[in-house]
Design a protein around this motif. Structure first.
Motif, PDB file in Angstrom:
ATOM      1  N   LEU A 741       0.832  -1.194   0.000  1.00  0.00           N
ATOM      2  CA  LEU A 741       0.000   0.000   0.000  1.00  0.00           C
ATOM      3  C   LEU A 741       0.878   1.259   0.000  1.00  0.00           C
ATOM      4  CD1 LEU A 741      -2.934   0.836  -0.080  1.00  0.00           C
ATOM      5  CD2 LEU A 741      -2.977   0.809   2.421  1.00  0.00           C
ATOM      6  N   ASP A 742       1.953   1.228   0.757  1.00  0.00           N
ATOM      7  CA  ASP A 742       2.882   2.361   0.740  1.00  0.00           C
ATOM      8  C   ASP A 742       3.484   2.560  -0.652  1.00  0.00           C
ATOM      9  OD1 ASP A 742       2.475   3.036   3.340  1.00  0.00           O
ATOM     10  OD2 ASP A 742       4.479   2.509   4.057  1.00  0.00           O
ATOM     11  N   GLN A 743       3.854   1.461  -1.308  1.00  0.00           N
ATOM     12  CA  GLN A 743       4.424   1.587  -2.655  1.00  0.00           C
ATOM     13  C   GLN A 743       3.391   2.175  -3.622  1.00  0.00           C
ATOM     14  OE1 GLN A 743       7.696   0.935  -2.182  1.00  0.00           O
ATOM     15  NE2 GLN A 743       6.805   0.349  -0.216  1.00  0.00           N
ATOM     16  N   ILE A 744       2.138   1.793  -3.425  1.00  0.00           N
ATOM     17  CA  ILE A 744       1.067   2.352  -4.257  1.00  0.00           C
ATOM     18  C   ILE A 744       0.989   3.866  -4.076  1.00  0.00           C
ATOM     19  CG2 ILE A 744      -1.455   2.529  -4.444  1.00  0.00           C
ATOM     20  CD1 ILE A 744      -1.546  -0.517  -4.089  1.00  0.00           C
ATOM     21  N   PHE A 745       1.020   4.310  -2.833  1.00  0.00           N
ATOM     22  CA  PHE A 745       0.951   5.749  -2.577  1.00  0.00           C
ATOM     23  C   PHE A 745       2.098   6.483  -3.272  1.00  0.00           C
ATOM     24  CE2 PHE A 745      -1.033   4.552   1.757  1.00  0.00           C
ATOM     25  CZ  PHE A 745      -2.275   4.402   1.163  1.00  0.00           C
ATOM     26  N   VAL A 746       3.288   5.915  -3.196  1.00  0.00           N
ATOM     27  CA  VAL A 746       4.444   6.571  -3.805  1.00  0.00           C
ATOM     28  C   VAL A 746       4.338   6.549  -5.336  1.00  0.00           C
ATOM     29  CG1 VAL A 746       6.956   6.601  -4.004  1.00  0.00           C
ATOM     30  CG2 VAL A 746       5.902   5.948  -1.836  1.00  0.00           C
ATOM     31  N   LEU A 747       4.017   5.385  -5.906  1.00  0.00           N
ATOM     32  CA  LEU A 747       3.937   5.266  -7.361  1.00  0.00           C
ATOM     33  C   LEU A 747       2.823   6.120  -7.948  1.00  0.00           C
ATOM     34  CD1 LEU A 747       4.401   1.391  -7.678  1.00  0.00           C
ATOM     35  CD2 LEU A 747       6.095   3.131  -8.285  1.00  0.00           C
ATOM     36  N   LEU A 748       1.738   6.256  -7.219  1.00  0.00           N
ATOM     37  CA  LEU A 748       0.579   7.003  -7.707  1.00  0.00           C
ATOM     38  C   LEU A 748       0.693   8.497  -7.426  1.00  0.00           C
ATOM     39  CD1 LEU A 748      -2.243   6.785  -9.017  1.00  0.00           C
ATOM     40  CD2 LEU A 748      -3.177   6.312  -6.739  1.00  0.00           C
ATOM     41  N   HIS A 749       1.567   8.865  -6.498  1.00  0.00           N
ATOM     42  CA  HIS A 749       1.640  10.263  -6.059  1.00  0.00           C
ATOM     43  C   HIS A 749       1.851  11.263  -7.188  1.00  0.00           C
ATOM     44  CE1 HIS A 749       2.370  13.639  -3.374  1.00  0.00           C
ATOM     45  NE2 HIS A 749       3.442  13.899  -4.088  1.00  0.00           N
ATOM     46  N   PRO A 750       2.735  11.040  -8.154  1.00  0.00           N
ATOM     47  CA  PRO A 750       2.899  12.047  -9.216  1.00  0.00           C
ATOM     48  C   PRO A 750       1.606  12.351  -9.961  1.00  0.00           C
ATOM     49  CG  PRO A 750       4.714  10.490  -9.258  1.00  0.00           C
ATOM     50  CD  PRO A 750       3.699   9.939  -8.302  1.00  0.00           C
ATOM     51  N   PHE A 751       0.723  11.371 -10.043  1.00  0.00           N
ATOM     52  CA  PHE A 751      -0.524  11.547 -10.774  1.00  0.00           C
ATOM     53  C   PHE A 751      -1.640  12.085  -9.876  1.00  0.00           C
ATOM     54  CE2 PHE A 751       1.994   8.114 -12.463  1.00  0.00           C
ATOM     55  CZ  PHE A 751       2.022   8.363 -13.819  1.00  0.00           C
ATOM     56  N   MET A 752      -1.742  11.558  -8.664  1.00  0.00           N
ATOM     57  CA  MET A 752      -2.800  11.922  -7.719  1.00  0.00           C
ATOM     58  C   MET A 752      -2.171  12.319  -6.386  1.00  0.00           C
ATOM     59  SD  MET A 752      -5.782   9.056  -8.362  1.00  0.00           S
ATOM     60  CE  MET A 752      -7.193   9.541  -9.357  1.00  0.00           C
ATOM     61  N   PRO A 753      -1.631  13.512  -6.306  1.00  0.00           N
ATOM     62  CA  PRO A 753      -0.858  13.872  -5.108  1.00  0.00           C
ATOM     63  C   PRO A 753      -1.676  14.062  -3.843  1.00  0.00           C
ATOM     64  CG  PRO A 753      -1.052  15.748  -6.599  1.00  0.00           C
ATOM     65  CD  PRO A 753      -1.588  14.560  -7.342  1.00  0.00           C
ATOM     66  N   PHE A 754      -2.910  14.535  -3.977  1.00  0.00           N
ATOM     67  CA  PHE A 754      -3.674  14.879  -2.775  1.00  0.00           C
ATOM     68  C   PHE A 754      -4.151  13.651  -2.004  1.00  0.00           C
ATOM     69  CE2 PHE A 754      -4.352  18.755  -5.405  1.00  0.00           C
ATOM     70  CZ  PHE A 754      -3.776  19.670  -4.538  1.00  0.00           C
ATOM     71  N   ILE A 755      -4.827  12.737  -2.670  1.00  0.00           N
ATOM     72  CA  ILE A 755      -5.361  11.572  -1.971  1.00  0.00           C
ATOM     73  C   ILE A 755      -4.230  10.693  -1.463  1.00  0.00           C
ATOM     74  CG2 ILE A 755      -5.644  10.225  -4.106  1.00  0.00           C
ATOM     75  CD1 ILE A 755      -8.032   8.856  -2.765  1.00  0.00           C
TER      76      ILE A 755
END
Length: 954
Positions: A741-755
């Motif tokens: 789940l942490d890796q998901i947050f990091v990988l997705l962050h450039p696209f969806m930074p707020f959530i």
């Protein structure tokens, strides 16, 4: 752990809070003095501007790259600022004055500029506030403005240096003149619109009562028309410009007029006793097959005529003043027309003398150009020299800001030798030192750069960088950084007057990649962050900004401003049309953010951006990505409810269960694909990679597969050793799930930074370790191929079972019996290890009958299905039936499927016939053809699906 996340995901609640946190804590540019630099400059929006959907795309793509590189540990600098937008800003302030019954000319230049600065401080930050709403992680602490003192110094130095190098000069050339704004404007600021106009045909009488035989011939050379004429026929859409004609041109190969070349004809307007005569010349420009084949040459008021006049030494007479009214200055028409007649017979004159000549007869002087047109046409018609008039759709150039028809006009302006400056950028792209992505734009780049015209950089405005040139009484220019330096050049006692014009805003913005860093001073920022790493821009400013940055960068710094240029497409309306206010199809990105959140809009932009192709706006897709965010929100709540919190490590945890090894491998593969896509600037591939991993692999499969682990842990009716093993497996799963789940947050962050930042913060205490500056995944493991094969087979098998049940209408809530007749040894073990999850996900009751196929097994399965009403599932090393008796009405289901099959076959056949008709494909609207193809694909797929379902039922 009980969840502390709200039940409902509300983007508005988190966006403003997190953006303020990032900005207030300096997280958009954390202190990383020893880190590798990564630099992007934002195309500076106009200070008068507000966020439009094109800005949303452009800035989303840049933010993805800057957040990605920041997570990878780079010293990521995103330079932000605004352009002073000379024309647009001056118009805004002039409108304010008009509203107060005031005007610019009632004030001194200095007072007016002070008012512009006042407006800028009070109202000029709209778009920068809106960029924050989009989530753009720019270094606001270094926000730039093209009129800032340090930037202005670099602009003036550039002008002086280029002039010293012979690359800036003053010349009289044709420009786009906006009569409302009273300034030259660039090609970018001109909109060509189709308008209903007219084409007038006039007689230009031959001088000295001369005549000739006009002959037209067919393709075989036979005469089809012959007439004795004392005139040459001319057609024009702008009769008022006849007053400034310098010649009539015909093509060298046009035999009809060969005998007239070198002779004179008369312009049929103005006082008869003073009418001008002009020469008939040859030039490659006239088209013998268009109109009469003869064209009038008015070099001072038409772009094509200007080229003909230059090539042939034809005088160019300016007819209009700064508001496009017919000139009223200078000598009487009788005197100027007499001198012009002498020029037509070969007498020489200076450019200044020609410019001073007003060839507008007194009766037309001071008239608006269109009123003059009416008068000219009426006077010629009254004299019997008008052949006719025809209605015609013509392309009219309009100023995009002034809103009036542009007048091509011969004026004195400052020019940059763009042809010389273009040589280095051309060589850089050809050698690969600068890569243009997509590569398809290279041909366009070369075509424009290799045929580039001198760049007009002066504007007749008050707001902007005033040109550093002073003139003596003779008109000689002295270019210097200060008036004192100019006086030193001119010598003692010479009176100097400062140039009133300002520089084109594209001139100053061409310095953006390095002047924003402190150039011409050799600052630490220049040393570290120039050249930049990447430029992202719309293809529509390739020449007006991107290419000019390349020119200035190479000439002034000796380096290309960046090694890679990415050109994205336009965002179009849902029907593919270009968005415009006049069409009423403009989409407000702030409205989309209000409805769906910034993350959803950003993800839509990334997912739809496919190497420069245009994007069709689709609110439903944006809403779909809002649902994607909600899916991740709920998945995190599920994890928290099962004790899954923040991970404490960067590397992947140790794992023994196949499902955990599998998901770790999925992270590795997802990260590899994501890194590759972003390296290649394939934003759609990157977005779709992380989307499918999160939604499909993690949420839909992994979380479902591990539910059984937690269910078994809760079952206390087991021996202590077994209970201990179940706790171990559950704890392993919590560690792996938290890490994933942490890796998901990091990988997705450039696209969806707020959530992602919100969920990251809610997963556990992470003192001084916000997601925005976290570390990019480094699992430090290889993919476990055995576990991947096992879980992928399990997922594929469950999907096939679900699909088969759905095809024949098995209710979603029922759990029919499934009899497994065969599995090989490997799949036996997989089913045993995952039997609980398998039964729950496939929604079946499982009965294992045999683990080896016998020679007649397939026949027995077919017979069993026919006798008992079952569907067959066959895969390599696996065979099973699903009982339908008592679950569905088989006869009714067959009837339903057969009826639907008849409908789809009929529709598919009809659509295939329609699309096979060349007349339909060629004549129908493109959207109708596209819909027919989509419908055919749908019904063809339905036929296959329904046939397969009926085959399953036997």
């Amino acid at each position: 752990m009980s969840t502390d996340l709200p039940t409902t995901f509300d983007p508005a609640d988190i966006e403003a809070r997190w953006y303020s946190h990032w900005e207030d804590n300096g997280l958009f540019r954390p202190a990383r003095p020893g880190a590798e630099p990564y630099t992007i400059v934002n195309p500076p929006p106009n200070v008068t501007g507000s966020l439009h959907i094109g800005h949303a795309l452009d800035n989303t793509l840049q933010d993805i790259m800057i957040r990605y590189q920041r997570l990878r540990g780079k010293d990521a600098l995103w330079v932000v600022g605004t352009d002073h937008a000379g024309i647009a800003t001056q118009m805004v302030v002039e409108r304010q004055l008009e509203a107060a019954q005031d005007k610019r000319t009632n004030h001194s230049r200095e007072d007016f500029i002070a008012k512009v600065w006042e407006w800028k401080e009070e109202s000029g930050g709209t778009i920068t506030r809106q960029l924050r709403r989009l989530g753009c992680s720019m270094d606001w602490s270094r926000e730039q403005f093209t009129m800032d003192e340090h930037f202005s110094k670099s602009v003036l130095k550039t002008f002086v240096d280029l002039h010293r190098d012979g690359l800036i000069y003053r010349d009289k050339r044709l420009v786009n003149w906006d009569p409302k704004l009273k300034t030259a404007i660039s090609d970018l600021e001109v909109e060509n619109r189709e308008t209903n106009g007219q084409m007038w045909h006039f007689k230009y009488p031959l001088a000295d009562n001369a005549t000739y035989t006009y002959v037209e011939r067919d393709e075989d050379g036979a005469i089809v028309f012959e007439e004795e004429r004392d005139y040459i026929s001319i057609a024009t859409t702008r009769p008022e410009t006849m007053l400034g004609d310098g010649a009539v041109a015909v093509h060298p190969s046009d035999a009809r007029y060969a005998s007239l070349v070198g002779k004179l004809c008369e312009i049929p307007v103005g006082p008869k006793e003073h009418r001008r005569q002009i020469p008939i010349i040859t030039d490659e420009y006239p088209d013998p097959d268009f109109g009469s084949g003869a064209v009038k040459i008015t070099g001072a008021h038409d772009e094509n005529d200007y080229g003909v006049a230059q090539r042939n030494g034809i005088p160019m007479y300016r007819l209009m003043d700064e508001v496009a009214a017919m000139r009223s200055d200078g000598e009487a028409y009788a005197e100027t027309s007499q001198r012009a007649r002498a020029l037509a017979r070969g007498q020489a004159a200076s450019a200044a003398d020609i410019d001073a000549m007003n060839l507008v007869p007194e009766e037309y002087r001071g008239l608006d150009r269109y009123e003059a047109r009416k008068r000219v046409v009426a006077d010629i018609d009254a004299e019997g020299l008008m052949i006719g008039v025809e209605d015609k759709v013509i392309m009219q150039p309009y100023g995009d800001r002034g809103g009036v028809v542009i007048e091509p006009m011969l004026t004195d302006q400052w020019y940059v030798n763009a042809g010389e400056l273009a040589k280095a950028p051309i060589a850089a792209v050809k050698s690969g030192d600068v890569e243009i992505v997509p590569k398809s734009w290279e041909k366009t780049f070369f075509n424009w750069m290799e045929n580039i015209q001198p760049w007009c950089v002066s504007r007749q405005l008050w707001w902007g960088h005033r040109i550093p040139a002073w003139y003596d009484e003779t008109g000689k220019a002295y270019v210097a950084l200060t008036e004192a330096e100019a006086r030193e050049q001119a010598g003692e006692g010479v009176e100097l007057t400062r140039d009133e014009d300002v520089l084109d805003t594209w001139f100053s913005s061409a310095l953006w990649p390095f002047a924003t860093l402190g150039w011409p001073e050799q600052t630490d920022l220049v040393d570290k962050h120039y050249p930049n790493n990447l430029l992202i821009s719309g293809f529509d400013i390739l020449f007006f900004w991107d290419a000019r940055m390349m020119m200035m960068g190479r000439h002034l710094t000796g380096q290309n401003p960046w090694p890679k240029l990415y050109l994205h497409g336009l965002v179009r309306a849902a029907d593919g049309q270009k968005m415009s206010k006049s069409k009423g199809n403009v989409v407000d990105p702030l409205g989309l953010i209000d409805r769906y959140g910034a993350d959803a809009l950003r993800f839509f932009m990334a997912a739809m951006e496919s190497q420069g192709r245009d994007i069709k706006m689709d609110d439903r897709r944006v809403e779909g990505y809002r649902n994607f965010a909600t899916k991740l929100w709920n998945a995190t709540r599920f994890c928290q409810s099962n004790g899954i919190g923040a991970s404490t490590q960067i590397a992947a945890p140790e794992a023994t269960l196949a499902v955990n090894k599998w998901i770790i491998g999925e992270v590795v593969e997802t990260q590899t694909a994501l890194d590759r896509a972003l390296a290649e600037l394939r934003f759609d591939a990157a977005a779709n990679t992380i989307y499918h991993f999160v939604w499909d692999r993690f949420c839909d499969w992994y979380l479902e597969l591990i539910k059984g682990v937690f269910a078994l842990e809760a079952d206390e009716i087991v021996e202590p050793a077994a209970r201990q093993e179940r706790h171990r497996q559950a704890n392993e799963t919590r560690a792996v799930a938290g890490w994933v789940l942490d890796q998901i947050f990091v990988l997705l962050h450039p696209f969806m930074p707020f959530i992602t930042e919100e969920l990251w913060s809610k997963q556990g205490e992470r003192a001084n370790y916000p997601l925005i500056t976290a570390e990019w995944p480094n699992p430090a493991v290889v993919v476990d191929t055995d576990s991947k094969e096992e879980i992928d087979w399990l997922i594929e098998t469950v999907r096939e079972i679900r699909s088969a049940k759905n095809e024949v209408g098995v209710p979603s809530g029922s759990k029919p019996a499934m009899t497994i007749f065969h599995t090989d040894q490997k799949r036996d073990q997989w089913l045993y290890d995952n039997q609980t999850a398998f039964k729950r996900l496939a929604r079946v009751e499982l009965f294992l009958i045999s683990d080896r196929l016998e020679p007649d097994t397939n026949n027995r399965l077919q017979t069993r299905r026919a006798q008992k009403g079952a569907i067959l599932i066959e895969k390599e090393g696996f065979a099973a039936t699903i009982e339908l008796k008592g679950v569905i009405d088989i006869a009714a289901e067959k009837a339903r499927l057969e009826k639907a099959l008849v409908v789809s076959r009929k529709e598919a056949g009809s659509l295939k016939g329609r699309l096979g008709n060349a007349s339909f494909v060629e004549r129908a609207k493109p959207e109708a053809v596209e819909k027919a193809r989509a419908d055919l694909a749908h019904h063809s797929a339905e036929v296959e699906r329904l046939e397969a379902a009926l085959a399953r039922l036997g």
